[in-house]
Design a protein around this motif. Structure first.
Motif, PDB file in Angstrom:
ATOM      1  N   ASN A   1      -8.944  -9.358  -1.043  1.00 54.83           N
ATOM      2  CA  ASN A   1      -8.528  -8.525   0.091  1.00 54.83           C
ATOM      3  C   ASN A   1      -8.209  -9.388   1.320  1.00 54.83           C
ATOM      4  O   ASN A   1      -8.889 -10.383   1.563  1.00 54.83           O
ATOM      5  CB  ASN A   1      -9.658  -7.523   0.402  1.00 54.83           C
TER       6      ASN A   1
ATOM      7  N   PRO B   1       0.826  -1.217   0.000  1.00 51.44           N
ATOM      8  CA  PRO B   1       0.000   0.000   0.000  1.00 51.44           C
ATOM      9  C   PRO B   1       0.860   1.266   0.000  1.00 51.44           C
ATOM     10  O   PRO B   1       0.379   2.337  -0.339  1.00 51.44           O
ATOM     11  CB  PRO B   1      -0.803  -0.123   1.301  1.00 51.44           C
TER      12      PRO B   1
ATOM     13  N   GLU C   1      -4.004  -5.947  -0.620  1.00 49.45           N
ATOM     14  CA  GLU C   1      -4.844  -4.752  -0.427  1.00 49.45           C
ATOM     15  C   GLU C   1      -5.159  -4.065  -1.744  1.00 49.45           C
ATOM     16  O   GLU C   1      -5.855  -3.050  -1.760  1.00 49.45           O
ATOM     17  CB  GLU C   1      -4.156  -3.742   0.490  1.00 49.45           C
TER      18      GLU C   1
END
Lengths: 185, 583, 138
Positions: free
Chosen positions: B473, A44, B505
């Motif tokens: 996810n 991320p 993610e």
């Protein structure tokens, strides 16, 4: 002089795999294992290829039981012929830069069931530690750096590291200065 | 694209990427975006997935798959409410602003935040950023169009560009990225059921007359059927013969099992391709084609740049360029105005017939320049990288037509639609339910291309992407007991596939993503063939799906089933027999 | 082309719609590599992974090298004359029995402009139908 290494800038990396395939192609051409030596890593916080930092006191070289990993010419190198595939180096590497792999000869169809890369093997195929060697067997330097379309990858030479550290020191002066000033107020 | 690719790197101040995984699907366009960012441009990305573009965005709007219209309408709402629109441009160059204003009234940031889960403040900031830019560019791809309301979404985007005056200037525009090297060209050349080359409507007698004169025949006036309507037309008995070249619809078309079922009812299936594709295996006749690098011609890229492609090597065996095959067939069918000696002659015919767009583009010029953007009406014309300069549009009034776009996940109430003149509406044809609780969305990976016919035969590429991955996810994976690398089975109302889980993610909760590169797990067995009423584009980007962990043994069994189904076991025999004598 | 010749041929990438310029490196009549076109305004001397490495299919041994007709569920290699004759006769028959609109053509977003032009001309002028479309929608 310090060892050189290749590193990526995640702000520029598109995760396009051009470096990965260039790495594989270059090593195949040199008669080495064709498994890529850098790994596109998604998180991320950013995407970038991860590869060997060519540590000065490389833990992989320290743990290798057969001295297949040596530090010479400003880099950390695996002698593929000597490696016994014991995986110790892959486990101690703090960056995950070493994988165990062997090449699938293109003539042999890949096994149907999907296999984990750590265990990918075929009868008669040598599985060894695979890591970045800065393309020392090609004449024009690391191929990943050459092909990257956004120039996200950079070769940092040993002397460049020293220059960068000097710059860091200069900026750290400013930081300390401001902290002390705040303290004094 | 209304504008050209280099403008993104040079001129654009704010880039709004929506429904495009630019870094993976158009890496060299993404490079222009990186270039723009490094000179200070700002980036807004709307995507359900944390793509590399989303990861680099100043504002990432994590819009759930299928909710583009409320998102865009919300941006319009904020821009109108805060007076950030370009009133001079609206007054002089557009019509229908009041209707749009009324239609977006209900799409308040609070309402859209509730519907999509995107933070209100992000929506407001994105609208301000886009509207205040000196030059803002919208970049979109199949994540906008592949819905039953794809046209409506594109109209909403053009509303956004028009009311902020972001059209007809360098670095602005509404810029679709074409997925294939020559989609633009195939459309330009009239491979559409409703238009002749140069987008000339086939129902207009004047247009047909232009071609009838050159071609020496009377042309059919009735609009043909769209690709997405073909399977049903076959099953209805309307279509008896299908001729496919350079395309692999068994893999690439939605609801593949339905397509396959339809194809079995054909009296004649001819497939002309470079490999025995999954579709070719079902054919009655397979014709070997020359591939890229083995023939001369032109491609038109996504920015309408017509470029020369050249022959470098000879085709293998008896393979021929497609144009020669059609010419030969035409002769057999007693038509003699298709005898060409070189692609240059074909292009000359195109130039003669559609001079307003291609008249100035000659092979000679293409040999000297790196492509020319049409329209290019004369040989001294430089080409047109930017459309609609000076706010002149190709509508009867010369103004950009703004149309209200309405949305409701289930259905837009009839009375609401009726209160607008000429509205477009959007709602999802399949929503998650108890049996199919996840949303499935599809796309590509950078190292493969489309149905993998070419890239899976390029060992360096296949090596880095040897297998299908299903993104899920971590929260969902934990709930279903799925670990990274486990086998997962996806099922929709239309079919099932199994592949390896990639716990990441990158996808939001309750959404899974996978690709159509692998016959071993072709996601188009799962996708929905409901289509957009205007364009006929199918709703490939969203379907309700069930996700289940399965054992390696079950995965192997499904793999064997797919192998039986797709490989029809003809390859080995044919391939080895005919590869002899290859160079 | 002589077998010994080594050359670089300027062309355009066959994958996505970006249309990057590149050179095919040809040795002894085979494509052996790709080099980016430094003068191209879109890719400016850079390429992505498919641009650099997506050329091996050209030389793949599975390439179709002869027309095939399915006879009793198996493909049989035939000469062009036989294959084209078969296709032409079948198309003519279906057209006569059910009209031109019983035939549909899927053109290719992967083929050249010239080939797509000829394909739709074939559908419209030779067959007599507007049932021609391609995968722009997919």
């Amino acid at each position: 002089m310090l060892n050189s290494f290749v590193i990526a800038n995640p702000n520029r990396c598109l995760g396009c795999y051009t470096c990965v395939v260039a790495c594989s192609a270059a090593h195949r051409k040199s008669g080495l294992q064709a498994a890529p030596r850098l790994h596109i890593t998604y998180s991320p916080r950013g995407t970038m290829p991860v590869q060997c930092r060519h540590c000065e006191d490389a833990p992989c070289a320290v743990v290798c039981p057969v001295n297949a990993i040596e530090i010479r010419d400003g880099m950390v190198l695996v002698k593929e012929q000597a490696c016994i595939g014991c995986k110790m180096c892959a486990l101690v590497c703090p960056f995950g830069a070493i994988t165990m792999n062997g090449t699938f000869p293109p003539s042999i169809p890949k096994p149907a069931g999907q296999v984990q890369s750590l265990l990918a093997w075929l009868a008669g195929q040598k599985t060894v530690a695979i890591k970045c060697d800065l393309c020392c067997s090609s004449t024009d330097g690391p191929q990943c750096v050459k092909v990257c379309p956004t120039k996200a990858l950079q070769l940092i030479a040993g002397d460049q590291v020293e220059r960068l550290i000097k710059l860091k020191r200069i900026s750290s002066v400013a930081v300390v200065d401001s902290i002390l000033n705040e303290e004094g107020e | 694209m209304t504008n050209s690719i280099p403008e993104i790197g040079k001129n654009t101040e704010v880039i709004f990427v929506i429904g495009s995984n630019t870094a993976e699907c158009h890496p060299l366009v993404a490079r222009q975006i990186i270039k723009a960012r490094e000179r200070g441009a700002r980036l807004i990305v709307a995507d359900p997935r944390l793509t590399e573009m989303a990861n680099k965005a100043d504002i990432w709007l994590r819009v759930p798959a299928g909710y583009n219209i409320p998102l865009i309408n919300c941006l319009l709402h904020v821009i109108i409410k805060e007076g950030l629109f370009d009133s001079a441009f609206i007054k002089e160059h557009t019509e229908g602003f009041d209707d749009v204003k009324q239609a977006v009234e209900e799409f308040t940031p609070a309402c859209v935040a509730g519907l999509t889960g995107i933070p209100e403040q992000d929506l407001i900031e994105a609208a301000r950023l886009y509207a205040r830019a000196g030059a803002a560019s919208i970049i979109y791809c199949m994540g906008v169009t592949q819905f039953s309301f794809g046209t409506a979404t594109v109209v909403a985007l053009s509303n956004l560009a028009a009311i902020t005056g972001n059209l007809g200037r360098p670095g602005t525009g509404v810029n679709p990225l074409r997925g294939q090297n020559n989609v633009q060209g195939a459309c330009d050349m009239g491979c559409l059921p409703n238009s002749l080359p140069g987008y000339l409507n086939v129902t207009d007698q004047k247009n047909r007359a232009r071609f009838e004169k050159e071609w020496g025949v009377k042309l059919p006036a009735k609009v043909g059927i769209k690709i997405s309507e073909v399977p049903d037309a076959i099953l209805d008995g309307c279509i008896r013969a299908l001729y496919v070249f350079g395309e692999n619809p068994v893999m690439s078309d939605p609801d593949s099992n339905h397509f396959r079922h339809a194809v079995e009812h054909l009296d004649l299936l001819v497939v002309q391709d470079i490999f025995l594709t999954e579709t070719a295996r079902l054919a009655d006749v397979v014709l070997p084609a020359a591939c890229w690098g083995e023939k001369d011609g032109t491609f038109s890229n996504t920015e309408r740049r017509v470029q020369r492609v050249r022959k470098a090597v000879d085709p293998p065996g008896e393979a021929l360029p497609d144009w020669q095959v059609f010419s030969a067939l035409a002769r057999l069918l007693d038509y003699h105005k298709m005898n060409y000696l070189h692609p240059r002659e074909i292009w000359e015919e195109v130039r003669r017939l559609v001079p307003e767009k291609f008249g100035g583009i000659t092979y000679q010029r293409l040999d000297q320049e790196r492509g020319i953007n049409w329209p290019c009406p004369a040989e001294d014309h430089p080409g047109t990288p930017i459309l609609y300069q000076g706010g002149k549009f190709s509508t009867p009034s010369g103004k950009a037509v703004l149309r209200p776009v309405l949305f409701d996940p289930v259905q837009v109430p009839g009375e609401k639609a009726a209160s607008f003149k000429n509205p477009l509406t959007g709602s999802l044809s399949e929503l998650p339910d108890e049996t199919y609780p996840f949303v499935l969305t599809t796309g590509r990976r950078v190292y493969h291309y489309h149905t993998g016919t070419m890239t899976r035969r390029c060992e360096p590429l296949d090596q880095v992407g040897p297998k299908q991955l299903i993104e899920i996810n971590p929260v969902d994976a934990a709930r279903l007991g799925i670990a990274d690398g486990d086998f997962v089975k996806l099922s929709t109302r239309r079919g099932s596939i199994a592949a390896t889980a990639w716990v990441t993610e990158r996808v939001p909760e309750k959404t899974v993503f996978t690709t159509f590169h692998f016959w071993e797990a072709n996601v188009n067995e799962l996708t929905n063939h409901t289509t957009d009423p205007v364009s006929g584009i199918p709703e490939i980007k969203v379907a309700a799906v069930q996700v289940k962990k399965i054992s390696p043994a079950e995965a192997k069994q499904l793999y064997e089933e797919k192998k039986e189904k797709y490989l029809v076991d003809l390859t080995r025999e044919v391939a080895t027999k005919f590869s002899q004598g290859r160079r | 082309m002589t077998e010994k010749e080594s050359k670089r041929v300027l062309t355009v990438c066959p994958y996505c719609g970006t249309g990057c310029g590149l050179y095919l490196v040809v040795e002894k009549g085979r494509v052996v590599g790709i080099e980016p076109d430094g003068l191209h305004p879109v890719n400016e001397g850079e390429l992505c992974v498919k641009g650099y490495y997506g050329y091996q299919h050209i030389d793949n041994t599975e390439r179709l090298t002869s027309p095939l007709i399915k006879k009793d569920g198996k493909f049989v290699a035939v000469h062009w004359e036989e294959a084209l004759d078969f296709v032409a006769r079948q198309l003519a028959k279906i057209k006569q029995e059910s009209g031109p609109d019983a035939i549909a053509l899927f053109a290719s977003a992967r083929a050249t402009n010239e080939e797509n032009y000829v394909a739709q001309k074939f559908a419209r002028a030779v067959i007599g139908t507007n049932n021609v479309d391609h995968c722009a929608r997919l």
